[in-house]
Design an enzyme around this catalytic site. Structure first.
Site, short mmCIF file in Angstrom:
data_model
loop_
_atom_site.label_atom_id
_atom_site.label_comp_id
_atom_site.label_asym_id
_atom_site.label_seq_id
_atom_site.Cartn_x
_atom_site.Cartn_y
_atom_site.Cartn_z
CG HIS A 64 -1.73 -1.19 1.43
ND1 HIS A 64 -2.80 -1.50 0.61
CD2 HIS A 64 -1.68 -2.19 2.35
CE1 HIS A 64 -3.37 -2.63 1.03
NE2 HIS A 64 -2.70 -3.06 2.08
NE ARG A 85 -10.49 0.64 10.21
CZ ARG A 85 -11.69 0.08 10.01
NH1 ARG A 85 -11.86 -0.78 9.03
NH2 ARG A 85 -12.69 0.38 10.80
NE ARG A 214 -12.31 -4.48 7.84
CZ ARG A 214 -11.05 -4.87 7.80
NH1 ARG A 214 -10.79 -6.17 7.96
NH2 ARG A 214 -10.07 -4.03 7.60
CG HIS A 275 -2.13 -9.96 6.34
ND1 HIS A 275 -0.85 -9.48 6.49
CD2 HIS A 275 -2.87 -8.93 5.85
CE1 HIS A 275 -0.82 -8.21 6.11
NE2 HIS A 275 -2.03 -7.86 5.70
CG ASP A 326 0.64 -4.81 4.67
OD1 ASP A 326 -0.05 -4.01 3.99
OD2 ASP A 326 0.19 -5.44 5.62
#
Length: 453
Positions: A64, A85, A214, A275, A326
């Site tokens: 990312h 987050r 999700r 992951h 990541d």
């Protein structure tokens, strides 16, 4: 008329997948290896000399790019994945196509300095804040593709479906929150329509991603899977990174995230679970039996206190392993490879779960394959001419016998030991300096400062 570009590289030592070979000449034309000759004790006339140990170019299978702006900022105090987050969202809110290009160019240049030839960019910041569409609906993705070209590396843009904030039931999810509206296309069908406008280039391939169970309602998972299947494109998914994700999935669907993905056609040989930290035995069997890959990101998983995933069991079950940086707590695939083995030693209190050669394959050939570049990651005729050379005379690497080069690379070297990076026959990093981005630290500092303004 196209002009053929030919180059000969002389490798002082080369890791050829099973062993270290001294004195290797690699001939390349138009970005591909055309010949590999061993027992060449001195550089042929006109050859480019790569002193040290040369490996195949590395593949960073999970990135990312904008998370690089969080480095150190998120180390203040304590907190959880969920508080981390919120800080991540604050930086995402400030991105524009122009600022994202500047940041990603610098981040990908940092990757080149670390020996990385190809990146898998798990991309979900699609629209303007509030969800407003740019005139070019793929302006943010195009910025990333251009940034990779400017930094001299290849990219697989894993365009990511991110439609909801949380699981509600089989049919729908909780609407995106204020931060997430720019991630969402509204539906998987709208995501597919936008994603189909992206075009591949010599240095760029287009894949797909499900952000997580999700973030994509169950009934829409098959749309994303079908889009990737029709194009035979890579498909990646964040999988069971947090126990809260598992609990929510079980409550709503009576199934684990892995079983839910299997039931909706997401798993398979072109799919990679990222992951895969909190899995049941059945999950492991489903992933391995379907040939679904696993991308481990140990430096991020430990940074976020996610836990240690069952990488050994996954590989034994048939899941190929790759590695990613990541969130870019560090960008160093040698550290990722080392951490995977050392984490497992701490967990089991036994040593030697992978050979150094197996860990290097995860960082090279298997990482490229996970990104849809089966023709990269090995120093062999017909493959991309990607070469990463590490010094064998630094304070970290000096001393061991050259034949132990794989062990030196995995268990002693760091990204700081990379001296040369060649991508598709182009010398992108020479003697530790980036050929296309003259001041990478300055570019990083400027790009990150622009997001704080």
């Amino acid at each position: 008329m196209r002009v053929t570009t030919r180059t000969t590289y002389w490798l002082e030592y080369a890791w050829l997948g099973t062993h270290v070979e001294p004195g290797v000449a690699v001939e390349a034309a138009d970005g591909r290896i055309t010949a590999v000759r061993t027992e060449i004790p001195a550089p042929p006339p006109g050859a480019e000399i790569l002193r040290g140990l040369t490996l195949p170019g590395l593949a960073n299978a999970h990135s990312h790019a904008f998370h690089r702006a969080l480095r150190s900022t998120v180390q203040v105090g304590s907190g959880t994945f969920w508080t981390w987050r919120e800080l991540m969202y604050a930086f995402a809110d400030r991105l524009t196509p122009e600022t994202y290009h500047a940041l990603a160019r610098a981040v990908y240049a940092e990757m080149a300095l670390a020996g990385i030839a190809c990146v898998g960019e798990f991309h979900y910041v699609h629209h303007a804040p509030g969800g407003t569409r740019y005139a070019d609906p793929n302006a943010m993705g195009e910025a990333l593709i251009a940034a990779a070209a400017d930094a001299g590396i290849r990219i697989t843009l894993l365009d990511t479906a991110y439609l909801s904030a949380a699981i509600v039931d089989e049919h729908r999810g909780e609407p995106p929150n204020a931060h997430q509206t720019r991630f969402s296309d509204g539906s998987a069908e709208a995501w597919a329509e936008r994603c189909s406008l992206l075009k591949e280039r010599d240095h760029a391939r287009i894949g797909a991603a499900v952000h997580s169970v999700r973030a994509v309602p169950a009934r829409q998972l098959s749309t994303v899977a079908r889009w990737a299947e029709e194009r035979r494109a890579p498909l990646h998914v964040h999988l069971s990174e947090q126990t809260a994700e598992n609990d929510a999935c079980l409550a709503a669907h009576g199934r684990t995230p892995t079983r839910l993905l299997a039931d909706h056609g997401v798993l398979g040989p072109r799919t990679t679970g990222v992951h895969s930290t909190h899995l049941t035995d059945e999950d492991i069997a489903l992933l391995g039996g379907s040939g679904t890959g696993t991308c481990m990101c140990p430096t991020t998983e430990r940074d976020l206190a996610d836990g240690i995933g069952p990488a050994v069991a996954l590989q034994r079950a048939g899941s190929p392993l790759s590695l990613g940086s990541d969130s870019h707590a560090v960008i160093d695939l040698f550290e990722e490879a080392r951490a995977m083995e050392l984490n497992e030693r701490l967990r089991t209190r036994t040593r030697g779960h992978w050979t150094a050669a197996a860990l290097l394959r995860a960082a090279s050939a298997d990482g490229h394959a996970a990104l849809g570049w089966d023709d990269a990651g090995a120093i062999e005729t017909g493959m991309f001419a990607d070469l990463t050379t590490i010094a064998l005379d630094s304070v970290r690497t000096a001393g061991p016998l050259p034949r132990l080069g794989a062990e030196t690379a995995v268990f002693a070297a760091t990204a700081a030991d990379v001296r040369h990076t060649v991508v598709a026959g182009r010398h992108v990093v020479r003697d530790g300096a980036h050929a296309l981005v003259p001041d990478v630290p300055g570019a990083l500092a400027d790009a990150i400062e622009a997001l704080r303004a």
